[in-house]
Design an enzyme around this catalytic site. Structure first.
Site, short mmCIF file in Angstrom:
data_model
loop_
_atom_site.label_atom_id
_atom_site.label_comp_id
_atom_site.label_asym_id
_atom_site.label_seq_id
_atom_site.Cartn_x
_atom_site.Cartn_y
_atom_site.Cartn_z
N ASN A 114 32.28 20.07 -33.38
CA ASN A 114 32.98 20.20 -32.09
C ASN A 114 34.44 19.78 -32.13
O ASN A 114 35.29 20.38 -31.47
CB ASN A 114 32.21 19.45 -30.99
N GLU A 212 26.96 7.93 -34.91
CA GLU A 212 27.60 8.28 -33.62
C GLU A 212 26.93 9.55 -33.13
O GLU A 212 27.13 10.62 -33.71
CB GLU A 212 29.11 8.54 -33.83
N CYS A 246 30.96 15.00 -27.15
CA CYS A 246 29.83 14.08 -26.93
C CYS A 246 30.05 13.23 -25.68
O CYS A 246 29.10 12.72 -25.10
CB CYS A 246 29.64 13.20 -28.14
N GLU A 427 32.71 2.04 -34.22
CA GLU A 427 33.89 2.30 -35.04
C GLU A 427 35.12 1.98 -34.22
O GLU A 427 35.07 1.96 -32.99
CB GLU A 427 33.86 3.75 -35.55
P1 NAD Z 1 24.25 18.16 -36.34
O1 NAD Z 1 23.51 16.88 -36.32
O2 NAD Z 1 23.48 19.41 -36.38
O3 NAD Z 1 25.23 18.21 -37.61
C1 NAD Z 1 26.20 17.23 -37.84
C2 NAD Z 1 26.51 17.20 -39.33
O4 NAD Z 1 25.34 16.77 -40.03
C3 NAD Z 1 26.89 18.55 -39.93
O5 NAD Z 1 27.87 18.36 -40.91
C4 NAD Z 1 25.59 19.01 -40.57
O6 NAD Z 1 25.77 19.90 -41.64
C5 NAD Z 1 25.03 17.69 -41.07
N1 NAD Z 1 23.59 17.67 -41.28
C6 NAD Z 1 22.64 18.43 -40.66
N2 NAD Z 1 21.42 18.13 -41.14
C7 NAD Z 1 21.60 17.15 -42.08
C8 NAD Z 1 20.72 16.41 -42.92
N3 NAD Z 1 19.39 16.62 -42.92
N4 NAD Z 1 21.24 15.48 -43.76
C9 NAD Z 1 22.57 15.24 -43.75
N5 NAD Z 1 23.46 15.92 -42.99
C10 NAD Z 1 22.97 16.86 -42.15
O7 NAD Z 1 25.24 18.10 -35.10
P2 NAD Z 1 26.23 19.25 -34.60
O8 NAD Z 1 25.42 20.29 -33.91
O9 NAD Z 1 27.14 19.63 -35.70
O10 NAD Z 1 27.11 18.45 -33.53
C11 NAD Z 1 26.75 18.29 -32.21
C12 NAD Z 1 26.16 16.91 -31.98
O11 NAD Z 1 27.08 15.90 -32.39
C13 NAD Z 1 25.91 16.63 -30.50
O12 NAD Z 1 24.68 15.99 -30.36
C14 NAD Z 1 27.05 15.69 -30.13
O13 NAD Z 1 26.79 14.85 -29.04
C15 NAD Z 1 27.20 14.91 -31.39
N6 NAD Z 1 28.52 14.26 -31.43
C16 NAD Z 1 28.59 12.91 -31.28
C17 NAD Z 1 29.83 12.27 -31.28
C18 NAD Z 1 29.97 10.78 -31.12
O14 NAD Z 1 31.03 10.24 -31.47
N7 NAD Z 1 28.98 10.09 -30.63
C19 NAD Z 1 30.99 13.04 -31.44
C20 NAD Z 1 30.86 14.42 -31.58
C21 NAD Z 1 29.62 15.03 -31.58
#
Ligand code: NAD
Length: 446
Positions: A114, A212, A246, A427
């Site tokens: 995002n 996060e 998020c 963080e």
């Molecule tokens: P996601 O969990 O699908 O993917 C995030 C990252 O993890 C990607 O790089 C993905 O390739 C990797 N990943 C996926 N499966 C994995 C595994 N089994 N092992 C290791 N890595 C793996 O999330 P997304 O769809 O890319 O992002 C959206 C989510 O992120 C939403 O839930 C949003 O709220 C959250 N988010 C949180 C914050 C925060 O600071 N709290 C900030 C931005 C987004």
């Protein structure tokens, strides 16, 4: 193929660690600053690439994503120079105790789609400032700006092997990193579901984890709120970056006395938001990340409708006129849902799109309970001109961040992170320093 790349990246990071970790904070700081300058020099190219890759508006990429990526490097280049460690004397034993902090080793950094460069650099900058070497894995959906940053590393004077970026899917490249025995630390930003898998997979290695995760963030609007400020800010907090932040508001609780006025004005302003070509600087909302995600977000609106909720504007109610070149894009209108129950999935689950729900409340006690009634606890906003109430409510909300009478105002010195299913760890200047270093207590007897 991916596994081989992860292996090679971890090896390069491991080899570079002794030299990088022995550099002074000042030497490392200069390289971080240089990298910041180089990204800033190419800001427009980075912004264009981020917008095209992710679907976000060029305006958002120009004013938020890339400037913040630059600032992440500058901020940690500076903050690493100002940490101190502890020292106490135990005179009766003839001893002095002090703490020493050292980098952990090879840090595994995994980020979502995002805010691609913004969130990746939020991890890279503190990790390397502290003397770690890194293997970073950006989202497979949005890797372009990470690639562009890699091309600047040498020019910035970054020694070979300090910053390694692997491009691949989560299940292959991400998991290989999480399971690698030579990566003692994982900093992850993404969904709660993926975090659960990472926790499970890293458990046999007892890795240091920072997680996060998602949110279901409430805005609580009391009847003494300044609606002239509250409405435009709540509009941004609900729909900025297509609602794909998020920290976005997705549950708006409005006190009964001002509910009708709020809804009327909020819906009127929402309808003015322009959705369309992300390259058009007058557009407020670009495209969602993918077809699958668009379908998922739309399905939530359908479910709400089936449950008897009222869609006040947006999806399924208003028509979306797109320019000829964008007809096949993954666009949707900002959508406001009312008359919805707290138990509904739209009020409980993270939608991560331009959908927000608005509901009425009567008392402070009631709204705190309802705002806390979800599994998440990332960010909340409280709108009131009563200072005492603002403090009281902020204290009782189960949330890592509370903004009152504003949204998304950040001081990077202070902790960032969530409670409950929104994350583990914090963080920020001091918190990142503590996470990316190991502390040791040393006792000297004289
Ligand atoms: P996601 O969990 O699908 O993917 C995030 C990252 O993890 C990607 O790089 C993905 O390739 C990797 N990943 C996926 N499966 C994995 C595994 N089994 N092992 C290791 N890595 C793996 O999330 P997304 O769809 O890319 O992002 C959206 C989510 O992120 C939403 O839930 C949003 O709220 C959250 N988010 C949180 C914050 C925060 O600071 N709290 C900030 C931005 C987004």
């Amino acid at each position: 193929m991916n596994l081989f790349r992860v292996e090679a990246a971890v090896r390069a990071a491991k080899d570079a660690f002794p030299i990088w970790s022995s550099k002074s904070p000042w030497e490392r700081s200069q390289i971080l600053n240089k990298l910041a300058d180089l990204i800033e020099h190419d800001l427009e190219a980075f912004a264009q690439a981020e917008s095209k890759d992710q679907g976000k508006t060029i305006t958002f990429a120009r004013t938020v994503d890339i400037p913040r990526a630059v600032y992440n490097f500058r901020f940690f280049a500076s903050s690493i120079l100002h940490h101190t460690t502890e020292c106490t004397e135990m005179a009766s034993m003839g001893c002095v105790h002090y703490t020493s902090r050292t980098p952990v080793g090879v840090a595994g950094l995994i980020s979502p789609w995002n805010l691609p460069l913004y969130l990746l650099t939020w991890k890279i900058a503190p990790a390397i400032a502290c003397g770690n070497t890194i293997v970073a894995k950006p989202s497979e959906m949005t890797s372009v700006t990470a690639w562009m940053m890699c091309k600047l590393l040498e020019k910035a004077g970054m020694p070979h092997g300090v910053v390694n970026v692997v491009f691949g899917t989560g299940t292959k490249a991400g998991e290989a990193l999480v399971c690698h025995p030579d990566v003692p630390l994982i900093s992850f930003t993404g969904s709660t579901l993926t975090a659960q898998r990472i926790t499970e997979k890293s458990a046999p290695h007892c890795k240091k984890l920072s997680l996060e995760l998602g949110g279901k963030n409430p805005a609580i609007i009391f009847d003494d709120a300044d609606l002239n400020q509250c409405i435009p800010t709540t509009l941004r907090s609900s729909f900025a970056n297509q609602g794909e932040i998020c920290l976005c508001t997705s549950r708006i609780f409005v006190q009964r006395g001002i509910y009708s006025e709020f809804v009327k004005r909020f819906v009127a302003e929402t309808k003015k938001w322009k959705v369309g070509n992300p390259s058009d600087p007058t557009v407020n909302m670009g495209a969602l990340i993918s077809k699958e995600h668009l379908e998922k977000v739309r399905s939530y609106v359908k479910k709400a409708k089936a449950e008897g909720a009222r869609i006040l504007c947006g999806e399924g109610v208003d028509s979306l006129a797109l320019p000829a070149g964008n007809q096949k894009g993954y666009f949707m209108l900002p959508t406001v849902i009312a008359e919805i129950k707290d138990e509904s999935c739209c009020m409980q689950e993270e939608i991560f799109g331009p959908v927000t729900c608005v509901v009425e409340f009567d008392t402070e006690e009631e709204v705190i309970k309802r705002a806390n009634g979800v599994k998440y606890g990332l960010a909340a906003t409280v709108w009131s001109s009563n200072v005492g109430r603002v403090h009281r409510v902020a204290r009782r909300l189960q949330s890592g961040l509370v903004w009152t009478n504003c949204w998304l105002v950040r001081d990077l010195n202070l902790p960032f992170g969530g409670v409950k299913a929104s994350g583990i760890g914090r963080e920020g200047a001091k918190d990142s320093y503590e996470f990316f270093t190991e502390v040791k207590t040393i006792t000297i007897k004289h």
